[in-house]
Design a protein around this motif. Sequence first.
Motif, PDB file in Angstrom:
ATOM      1  N   ALA A 186       5.168  47.152 -32.068  1.00  0.00           N
ATOM      2  CA  ALA A 186       4.404  48.056 -31.738  1.00  0.00           C
ATOM      3  C   ALA A 186       4.740  48.915 -30.533  1.00  0.00           C
ATOM      4  O   ALA A 186       4.752  50.075 -30.465  1.00  0.00           O
ATOM      5  N   PHE A 187       5.249  48.384 -29.521  1.00  0.00           N
ATOM      6  CA  PHE A 187       5.820  48.911 -28.476  1.00  0.00           C
ATOM      7  C   PHE A 187       7.100  50.135 -28.766  1.00  0.00           C
ATOM      8  O   PHE A 187       7.046  50.944 -28.479  1.00  0.00           O
ATOM      9  N   PHE A 188       8.001  49.620 -29.601  1.00  0.00           N
ATOM     10  CA  PHE A 188       8.821  50.593 -29.996  1.00  0.00           C
ATOM     11  C   PHE A 188       8.621  51.444 -31.029  1.00  0.00           C
ATOM     12  O   PHE A 188       9.242  52.669 -31.072  1.00  0.00           O
ATOM     13  N   ALA A 189       7.543  51.260 -31.858  1.00  0.00           N
ATOM     14  CA  ALA A 189       6.984  52.229 -32.793  1.00  0.00           C
ATOM     15  C   ALA A 189       6.301  53.235 -32.090  1.00  0.00           C
ATOM     16  O   ALA A 189       6.688  54.557 -32.410  1.00  0.00           O
ATOM     17  N   PHE A 190       5.607  52.993 -31.021  1.00  0.00           N
ATOM     18  CA  PHE A 190       5.176  54.065 -30.090  1.00  0.00           C
ATOM     19  C   PHE A 190       6.132  54.871 -29.279  1.00  0.00           C
ATOM     20  O   PHE A 190       5.891  56.225 -29.053  1.00  0.00           O
ATOM     21  N   ALA A 191       7.087  54.191 -28.770  1.00  0.00           N
ATOM     22  CA  ALA A 191       8.102  54.696 -28.167  1.00  0.00           C
ATOM     23  C   ALA A 191       9.151  55.641 -29.090  1.00  0.00           C
ATOM     24  O   ALA A 191       9.430  56.869 -28.593  1.00  0.00           O
ATOM     25  N   THR A 192       9.116  55.375 -30.376  1.00  0.00           N
ATOM     26  CA  THR A 192       9.931  56.352 -31.378  1.00  0.00           C
ATOM     27  C   THR A 192       9.122  57.371 -31.422  1.00  0.00           C
ATOM     28  O   THR A 192       9.736  58.630 -31.831  1.00  0.00           O
ATOM     29  N   TRP A 193       7.762  57.389 -31.503  1.00  0.00           N
ATOM     30  CA  TRP A 193       6.978  58.737 -31.748  1.00  0.00           C
ATOM     31  C   TRP A 193       7.006  59.459 -30.524  1.00  0.00           C
ATOM     32  O   TRP A 193       7.091  60.691 -30.613  1.00  0.00           O
ATOM     33  N   ILE A 194       6.949  58.826 -29.394  1.00  0.00           N
ATOM     34  CA  ILE A 194       7.131  59.600 -28.029  1.00  0.00           C
ATOM     35  C   ILE A 194       8.574  60.434 -27.960  1.00  0.00           C
ATOM     36  O   ILE A 194       8.641  61.628 -27.824  1.00  0.00           O
ATOM     37  N   SER A 195       9.551  59.790 -28.540  1.00  0.00           N
ATOM     38  CA  SER A 195      10.909  60.368 -28.494  1.00  0.00           C
ATOM     39  C   SER A 195      11.149  61.597 -29.658  1.00  0.00           C
ATOM     40  O   SER A 195      11.531  62.668 -29.203  1.00  0.00           O
ATOM     41  N   THR A 196      10.516  61.408 -30.730  1.00  0.00           N
ATOM     42  CA  THR A 196      10.393  62.314 -31.749  1.00  0.00           C
ATOM     43  C   THR A 196       9.401  63.515 -31.433  1.00  0.00           C
ATOM     44  O   THR A 196       9.852  64.516 -31.662  1.00  0.00           O
ATOM     45  N   ALA A 197       8.425  63.307 -31.029  1.00  0.00           N
ATOM     46  CA  ALA A 197       7.511  64.172 -30.498  1.00  0.00           C
ATOM     47  C   ALA A 197       7.753  64.867 -29.333  1.00  0.00           C
ATOM     48  O   ALA A 197       6.923  65.746 -28.895  1.00  0.00           O
ATOM     49  N   ARG A 198       8.619  64.207 -28.482  1.00  0.00           N
ATOM     50  CA  ARG A 198       9.004  64.921 -27.316  1.00  0.00           C
ATOM     51  C   ARG A 198       7.613  64.958 -26.361  1.00  0.00           C
ATOM     52  O   ARG A 198       7.438  65.843 -25.339  1.00  0.00           O
ATOM     53  N   ARG A 199       6.990  63.846 -26.428  1.00  0.00           N
ATOM     54  CA  ARG A 199       5.919  63.551 -25.454  1.00  0.00           C
ATOM     55  C   ARG A 199       6.316  62.605 -24.303  1.00  0.00           C
ATOM     56  O   ARG A 199       5.603  61.592 -24.294  1.00  0.00           O
ATOM     57  N   PHE A 200       7.270  62.916 -23.597  1.00  0.00           N
ATOM     58  CA  PHE A 200       7.753  61.917 -22.407  1.00  0.00           C
ATOM     59  C   PHE A 200       6.756  62.266 -21.209  1.00  0.00           C
ATOM     60  O   PHE A 200       7.036  61.627 -20.373  1.00  0.00           O
ATOM     61  N   ASP A 201       5.636  62.756 -21.542  1.00  0.00           N
ATOM     62  CA  ASP A 201       4.398  62.894 -20.168  1.00  0.00           C
ATOM     63  C   ASP A 201       3.594  61.705 -20.328  1.00  0.00           C
ATOM     64  O   ASP A 201       2.715  61.825 -19.663  1.00  0.00           O
ATOM     65  N   LYS A 202       3.790  60.745 -21.356  1.00  0.00           N
ATOM     66  CA  LYS A 202       2.764  59.647 -21.322  1.00  0.00           C
ATOM     67  C   LYS A 202       3.175  58.810 -20.154  1.00  0.00           C
ATOM     68  O   LYS A 202       3.636  57.772 -20.442  1.00  0.00           O
ATOM     69  N   THR A 203       2.690  59.010 -19.019  1.00  0.00           N
ATOM     70  CA  THR A 203       2.844  58.128 -17.785  1.00  0.00           C
ATOM     71  C   THR A 203       2.691  56.770 -17.943  1.00  0.00           C
ATOM     72  O   THR A 203       3.404  55.892 -17.547  1.00  0.00           O
ATOM     73  N   TRP A 204       1.615  56.533 -18.657  1.00  0.00           N
ATOM     74  CA  TRP A 204       1.084  55.094 -18.628  1.00  0.00           C
ATOM     75  C   TRP A 204       2.084  54.087 -19.615  1.00  0.00           C
ATOM     76  O   TRP A 204       2.220  53.022 -19.172  1.00  0.00           O
TER      77      TRP A 204
END
Length: 527
Positions: free
Chosen positions: A401-419
């Motif tokens: 689950a951790f890496f799945a969400f990280a993959t979404w962040i990197s593909t969607a360029r949503r590096f602002d998810k500070t939490w």
Amino acid sequence: MAVVELSRLQFALTAMYHFLFVPLTLGLSFILVIMESVYVMTNRPVWRDITRFWSKLFGINFVLGVATGLTMEFEFGTNWSYFSHYVGDIFGAPLAIEGLMAFFLEATFVGLMFFGWDRLTKRQHLFTTFMVALGSNLSALWILVANGWMQHPTGAEFNPQTMRMEVTDFMAVLFNPVAQAKFVHTVSAGYVTASVFVLGVSAWYLLRNRHVGLAKRSFAVAAAFGLASSLSAVVLGDESGYALTENQQMKLASIEGAWETEPSPAGLAIFGIPSNEGRKTEYEVKIPYVLGLIATRSLDGKVMGITPLVERADNRIRNGLPAYRALETLKKNPDDLAAREVFEKHKYDLGYALLLKRFVEDPLQATDADISNAAWSTVPNVPVLFWLFRIMAGLGFAFIAFFAFATWISTARRFDKTWFLRLAVFAIPLPWLAAEVGWVVAEYGRQPWAIEGVLPTFLGASSLTVSQIWTTIIGFTLLYGTLAVIEIRLMIGTIRKGPEPYTPQRAGSDASADPNSSATITSVPAE
């Protein structure tokens, strides 16, 4: 037994400390291959600088891993001399191959990887990085071949003339199903460890808005590599469970806290309170059918319980006593054909008869109570295995689950998810916890055997004194504690410093003039 238990403690401390470095070496080496491959394909210097940065952390970890691993091989001779004598013909061969082939392969190319940037072409340097990764994983292969043979001793037989175990089929040792399952699962866990490490450090940079270009690119590589690795670790862990069904049924039953054999297919316990003293597991919560499907790949295959396995051990102890009696005769008269015939008939249960030596000096004088005690000694600490396995498995699924969400962040360029970035930093120690717990389950779960069904652990130790072992334990603790401080300070110092500008020696130019170099990597736009 005090000497035996202290020897086990010493080896456990050195082995588990050494294994702090192994997973990161295994995984980070292939992450470097991925990063440098991108550099070769795109010819963008920023990827060269990223590769050089992570290779520094790899180098620090690699050196400490080598330094802590050397002592373990000496411990077989110092603390486990009878073990080395008894099975050295088989156990020593993979270790020798690991040292002569994999270690020297890895060490040779490590030098080229660090000092060859200005002396090799891009493709040649990529090849050296790949060979470092290959050497690291080959080292793990041969170590796990040796360890897998301890869990499932195939391709070898006891020779009554030499009183030692000897190789009869080296290919059976090499392609041992337990060893192969352990290898692929262990290296996958190493890949997860490195991915969490790279992701966590990258998240730390992003939170501080430092080296943003390096952080985002490294984050993306680690997320994708980690997702694939975490999925494979869980799938290959299932394969390891299937191998237990065939070869280590007591370990599987203890992990599940299954005291009796259930009707097929057995359910998987997700909660319970097992007790070795009460010989039962209370307050069980099970998922129906799952254990039977995982362990037997069928709807009608049985997963044996602890109690019937103890009864089987009782029978094997009794069946092994004629082999022990015949062996005593062969020691005096190697040409006694009748004794040789009896030994050949019962030799596969000789190891079980040796369990009696913990309870009676002469196994041939054992009473029914001694045999019963020896049979029950084949049961490891069930509560420890039950809960440690669930910690390891729970972390394994959490990483997916951790890496799945990280993959979404990197593909969607949503590096602002500070939490999530904060979570990634705090998650850095978790794969090491899972790896160490997994090793405890693997090694603790096969007790009381040093070699499963062949040599009890208490017979493998050297003739040492308690004070001698305590002296070495204290010495190793102080030495390894110092090395741990050095490792952590070097790692943290390198991470805080970040990437350095790269100046090619041949050109003598300033890399800061290149807008894609590490000198300006902090100003790469947040694309």
